[in-house]
Design an enzyme around this catalytic site. Structure first.
Site, PDB file in Angstrom:
ATOM      1  N   SER A 139     -33.149  32.539  -9.535  1.00 56.35           N
ATOM      2  CA  SER A 139     -31.626  32.819 -10.810  1.00 56.35           C
ATOM      3  C   SER A 139     -31.837  34.173 -10.659  1.00 56.35           C
ATOM      4  O   SER A 139     -32.668  34.938  -9.804  1.00 56.35           O
ATOM      5  CB  SER A 139     -32.535  32.340 -12.069  1.00 56.35           C
ATOM      6  N   TYR A 196     -39.482  32.334 -18.347  1.00 56.29           N
ATOM      7  CA  TYR A 196     -38.635  32.274 -17.316  1.00 56.29           C
ATOM      8  C   TYR A 196     -38.127  33.353 -16.444  1.00 56.29           C
ATOM      9  O   TYR A 196     -38.879  32.805 -15.011  1.00 56.29           O
ATOM     10  CB  TYR A 196     -36.975  31.155 -18.302  1.00 56.29           C
TER      11      TYR A 196
END
Length: 260
Positions: free
Chosen positions: A142, A155
């Site tokens: 990401s 995350y």
């Protein structure tokens, strides 16, 4: 076709980014294993691929369960005899500030993203190392592999850690003709992102429109979401790349949100 006679396994592939990549791979000639916790949804993706003339199979897989990952990889090898591409894509999200985040919620996110990536890597490499042609490991990172955002500590930590795992695989796997890279998307309108919009709105005390405009897209060059097709194209390029000139890298596709 760029992936003719290749076999790919993608975790979390019943929907979202995983499904988009699986469908693209199938159109390029790959046999695709749809590994997912939701076997019914995985079968629906398999049926969609087959209706378009592709070859696919569904694999029930909890990526946090070592036995399930081992069994799923073994199922693919038994069916198709090899494993050329493995993508650790399965992921979840939890929105909460660090000072109230429970250890259980931290561990849940870390386990899916990082432990799941390790378990798939371990099982896949043992097969790829036996193949003269080696293989390709891909990780779904990401922009949060590069940057941090509030409310997403586990995350962000997991996505950063995938860079280290990938780079280690690149070093160890080179002798066995295994290449590996991390795909780092910006915000893509998947169910995972759609779920975050109201959660962030509530946590930040702003509207959902403001979350999209002032949080998710504010640093892009065109105020546009990254698309499923964008990421599928990057995943195809990385899987089909012919040499180790491109290994151990992180490829960002984010409409300029993060530039490296």
């Amino acid at each position: 076709m760029q992936l003719s006679d290749k076999t790919a396994l993608i975790t979390g592939a019943a929907g979202g980014l995983g499904r988009a990549i699986a469908e693209r791979y199938a159109r390029e000639g790959a046999r695709v294993a749809i590994a997912d916790l939701n076997l019914e949804a995985a079968n629906a993706t398999v049926n969609a691929i087959r209706e378009q003339g592709g070859e696919a199979m569904a694999v029930a897989m909890d990526v946090t369960d070592e036995a399930a990952v081992e069994a799923g990889v073994a199922q693919v090898i038994q069916e198709w005899g090899r494993l050329d591409i493995a993508i650790a894509n399965a992921g979840i999200q939890h929105i909460e500030p660090l000072h109230t985040l429970s250890f259980a919620d931290w561990r849940k996110v870390i386990s899916v993203h990082l432990d799941g990536a390790f378990l798939l890597t371990s099982a896949a490499l043992r097969q790829m190392y036996q193949q003269e042609s080696g293989g390709c490991m891909l990780y779904m990172g990401s922009v949060h592999s590069k940057l941090a955002s509030p409310l997403k500590a586990p995350y962000v930590a997991a996505k950063h850690a995938l860079l280290g795992l990938c780079r280690t695989v690149a070093k160890e796997g080179a002798a066995h003709r295994v290449r590996t890279n991390v795909i780092c998307p910006g915000f893509v309108r998947t169910p995972l992102v759609d779920k975050q919009i109201p959660e962030q709105a509530a946590a930040l005390g702003i509207s959902e429109e403001a979350v999209i405009r002032d949080v998710m897209l504010k640093d892009t060059v065109d105020r546009e979401f990254t698309t499923l097709d964008d990421i599928a194209e990057v995943a195809l390029h990385l899987a089909a790349f012919p040499t180790a000139a491109l290994t151990g890298q992180s490829i960002v596709a984010s409409h300029g949100w993060y530039m490296q």
